[in-house]
Design a protein around this motif. Structure first.
Motif, PDB file in Angstrom:
ATOM      1  N   SER A  22       0.827  -1.211   0.000  1.00 31.88           N
ATOM      2  CA  SER A  22       0.000   0.000   0.000  1.00 31.88           C
ATOM      3  C   SER A  22       0.861   1.260   0.000  1.00 31.88           C
ATOM      4  CB  SER A  22      -0.928   0.008   1.220  1.00 31.88           C
ATOM      5  OG  SER A  22      -1.779  -1.122   1.205  1.00 31.88           O
ATOM      6  N   SER A  23       1.911   1.267   0.838  1.00 33.48           N
ATOM      7  CA  SER A  23       2.802   2.427   0.896  1.00 33.48           C
ATOM      8  C   SER A  23       3.565   2.603  -0.412  1.00 33.48           C
ATOM      9  CB  SER A  23       3.800   2.271   2.056  1.00 33.48           C
ATOM     10  OG  SER A  23       3.135   2.197   3.295  1.00 33.48           O
ATOM     11  N   LEU A  24       3.938   1.493  -1.018  1.00 38.56           N
ATOM     12  CA  LEU A  24       4.654   1.545  -2.291  1.00 38.56           C
ATOM     13  C   LEU A  24       3.755   2.092  -3.396  1.00 38.56           C
ATOM     14  CD1 LEU A  24       7.279   0.890  -3.768  1.00 38.56           C
ATOM     15  CD2 LEU A  24       6.449  -1.461  -4.069  1.00 38.56           C
ATOM     16  N   ILE A  25       2.509   1.637  -3.435  1.00 33.08           N
ATOM     17  CA  ILE A  25       1.558   2.140  -4.435  1.00 33.08           C
ATOM     18  C   ILE A  25       1.334   3.633  -4.248  1.00 33.08           C
ATOM     19  CG2 ILE A  25      -0.852   2.042  -5.190  1.00 33.08           C
ATOM     20  CD1 ILE A  25      -0.762  -0.980  -4.481  1.00 33.08           C
ATOM     21  N   GLN A  26       1.159   4.066  -2.988  1.00 30.68           N
ATOM     22  CA  GLN A  26       0.946   5.488  -2.726  1.00 30.68           C
ATOM     23  C   GLN A  26       2.165   6.299  -3.148  1.00 30.68           C
ATOM     24  OE1 GLN A  26      -2.051   7.007  -1.426  1.00 30.68           O
ATOM     25  NE2 GLN A  26      -0.874   8.640  -2.434  1.00 30.68           N
ATOM     26  N   HIS A  27       3.352   5.778  -2.880  1.00 32.48           N
ATOM     27  CA  HIS A  27       4.587   6.467  -3.277  1.00 32.48           C
ATOM     28  C   HIS A  27       4.665   6.594  -4.800  1.00 32.48           C
ATOM     29  CE1 HIS A  27       8.825   7.706  -2.939  1.00 32.48           C
ATOM     30  NE2 HIS A  27       9.042   6.925  -3.989  1.00 32.48           N
ATOM     31  N   LEU A  28       4.320   5.536  -5.509  1.00 38.06           N
ATOM     32  CA  LEU A  28       4.339   5.582  -6.966  1.00 38.06           C
ATOM     33  C   LEU A  28       3.339   6.617  -7.485  1.00 38.06           C
ATOM     34  CD1 LEU A  28       4.535   1.739  -7.652  1.00 38.06           C
ATOM     35  CD2 LEU A  28       6.333   3.409  -8.145  1.00 38.06           C
ATOM     36  N   LYS A  29       2.153   6.650  -6.897  1.00 39.21           N
ATOM     37  CA  LYS A  29       1.153   7.635  -7.301  1.00 39.21           C
ATOM     38  C   LYS A  29       1.652   9.055  -7.045  1.00 39.21           C
ATOM     39  CE  LYS A  29      -3.018   4.821  -6.668  1.00 39.21           C
ATOM     40  NZ  LYS A  29      -3.612   5.054  -8.000  1.00 39.21           N
ATOM     41  N   ASN A  30       2.282   9.268  -5.898  1.00 35.90           N
ATOM     42  CA  ASN A  30       2.803  10.598  -5.571  1.00 35.90           C
ATOM     43  C   ASN A  30       3.865  11.048  -6.562  1.00 35.90           C
ATOM     44  OD1 ASN A  30       1.139  10.554  -3.336  1.00 35.90           O
ATOM     45  ND2 ASN A  30       2.772  10.080  -1.877  1.00 35.90           N
ATOM     46  N   ASN A  31       4.557  10.075  -7.152  1.00 34.41           N
ATOM     47  CA  ASN A  31       5.626  10.394  -8.097  1.00 34.41           C
ATOM     48  C   ASN A  31       5.206  10.156  -9.551  1.00 34.41           C
ATOM     49  OD1 ASN A  31       8.373  10.940  -6.492  1.00 34.41           O
ATOM     50  ND2 ASN A  31       7.182   9.421  -5.349  1.00 34.41           N
ATOM     51  N   ARG A  32       3.909  10.116  -9.767  1.00 36.30           N
ATOM     52  CA  ARG A  32       3.331  10.008 -11.116  1.00 36.30           C
ATOM     53  C   ARG A  32       3.841   8.779 -11.868  1.00 36.30           C
ATOM     54  NH1 ARG A  32       0.676  14.720 -11.980  1.00 36.30           N
ATOM     55  NH2 ARG A  32       1.366  16.549 -10.794  1.00 36.30           N
ATOM     56  N   ARG A  33       3.957   7.676 -11.147  1.00 31.57           N
ATOM     57  CA  ARG A  33       4.330   6.417 -11.783  1.00 31.57           C
ATOM     58  C   ARG A  33       3.159   5.453 -11.755  1.00 31.57           C
ATOM     59  NH1 ARG A  33      10.033   3.887  -9.962  1.00 31.57           N
ATOM     60  NH2 ARG A  33       9.037   2.101 -10.965  1.00 31.57           N
ATOM     61  N   SER A  34       3.030   4.679 -12.804  1.00 34.00           N
ATOM     62  CA  SER A  34       1.920   3.737 -12.924  1.00 34.00           C
ATOM     63  C   SER A  34       2.264   2.410 -12.257  1.00 34.00           C
ATOM     64  CB  SER A  34       1.604   3.496 -14.404  1.00 34.00           C
ATOM     65  OG  SER A  34       1.311   4.715 -15.060  1.00 34.00           O
ATOM     66  N   CYS A  35       1.267   1.768 -11.685  1.00 31.02           N
ATOM     67  CA  CYS A  35       1.487   0.452 -11.093  1.00 31.02           C
ATOM     68  C   CYS A  35       0.279  -0.434 -11.347  1.00 31.02           C
ATOM     69  CB  CYS A  35       1.775   0.561  -9.592  1.00 31.02           C
ATOM     70  SG  CYS A  35       0.423   1.223  -8.615  1.00 31.02           S
ATOM     71  N   PHE A  36       0.505  -1.715 -11.273  1.00 30.65           N
ATOM     72  CA  PHE A  36      -0.538  -2.729 -11.476  1.00 30.65           C
ATOM     73  C   PHE A  36      -0.446  -3.664 -10.284  1.00 30.65           C
ATOM     74  CE2 PHE A  36      -2.472  -6.540 -13.242  1.00 30.65           C
ATOM     75  CZ  PHE A  36      -3.511  -6.033 -14.023  1.00 30.65           C
TER      76      PHE A  36
END
Length: 296
Positions: A22-36
């Motif tokens: 969850s923290s990793l996904i939020q970090h990716l979102k904060n840095n405008r990176r896509s995740c699946f």
């Protein structure tokens, strides 16, 4: 389409895998990176972010235990064998994922899946080869409170090494929940845990790992086959095994700390060579993306 990129999050129950995801996904979102986000824990119930693929839509541990009268461990192995028989449930959605995404796979906490049975290695072979061709990094979490009990820490370290050898992937080991041991361990000792220094087993007589056989003998105390001396010898043997392979070291993680998440992610990115495959963007492209985000 080129290679895809992903990380599989593993470790014993309670290590904080889903929290880290969850923290990793939020970090990716904060840095405008896509995740699946893929959940492969058939017993998981609550998520901060809804998974893009959830194994519970295919099979649940609760149903397997109820219908087949299996225990939790046997039920989990059955769930993964069933997944392998219906692998298109997972592979079809992943075919649509581009190389700009980081695929995050959240796994169950039963370490037998990574060290005793071939089902997870077989699954990873299917994901990292063929048309999917996912460049994958394994992230193994061990709860930092293990370092309070040094024998327990080295037992956890051995399980991490076993997973490394079994899965044959680029691998990062992570001491999670570092906020729980803040102030309990001297910085000098913490560095030795990070490097899995087996000298820690000899340096803590108060832990019971060092056993003075002569004192017991002089006092006339009868020793059991499984006495403290045998336990200490076993711990030292495990420590030397880990030391001989020289494979295991740890990253520190506080899932509530953005910088800590970013540091761990940088190691994962390096292991899968994520940034090397990304095309550099022109300045105008970055401006257009910012404007579009503002409109959304």
């Amino acid at each position: 389409m080129g290679s895809r990129y992903g990380t599989i999050i593993m470790g014993p129950a309670g290590a904080g895998k889903t929290t880290f995801c969850s923290s990793l996904i939020q970090h990716l979102k904060n840095n405008r990176r896509s995740c699946f986000y893929v959940n492969l824990d058939p017993a998981a119930e609550e998520f901060a972010f809804e998974p893009d693929v959830d194994i519970k839509d295919l099979i649940t541990l609760e149903d397997v235990m109820e219908e087949l009268h299996l225990g939790p461990n046997g039920g989990l192995i059955y769930c993964f064998e069933f997944l392998m028989e219906n692998l298109d449930f997972l592979t079809d959605p992943l075919e649509e994922v581009s190389d700009e995404y980081l695929i995050i796979i959240d796994m169950p906490g039963q370490i037998e899946l990574y060290s005793h049975v071939p089902v997870v290695p077989n699954l990873l072979k299917a994901l990292t080869r063929g048309s999917l061709n996912i460049s994958m990094c394994a992230a193994y979490l061990l709860e930092s409170t293990f370092i309070v009990d040094r024998a327990k820490f080295f037992s956890g370290t051995l399980s991490a090494m076993s997973a490394m050898l079994m899965l044959e992937l680029p691998h990062v080991n992570i001491l999670s929940k570092m906020d729980l041991v803040k102030g309990q361990v001297a910085r000098r000792d913490l560095k030795r845990f990070i490097e899995a220094d087996i000298g820690l087993l000899q340096d803590a007589p108060e832990s019971g790992l060092m056993y003075d056989h002569k004192e017991k003998f002089d006092a006339g105390i009868q020793e059991d086959v499984t006495d403290g001396r045998d336990f200490a010898n076993l711990n030292r043997a495990v420590g030397h095994l880990i030391d001989e392979f020289s494979l295991v070291s740890f990253l520190k993680l506080d899932a509530q700390d953005e910088d800590s998440i970013g540091a761990v992610l940088s190691y994962i990115d390096d292991a899968i060579q994520f940034h090397e495959a990304q095309e550099p963007k022109e300045p105008n492209d970055a401006v257009e993306e910012t404007e579009m985000d503002g409109m959304g």
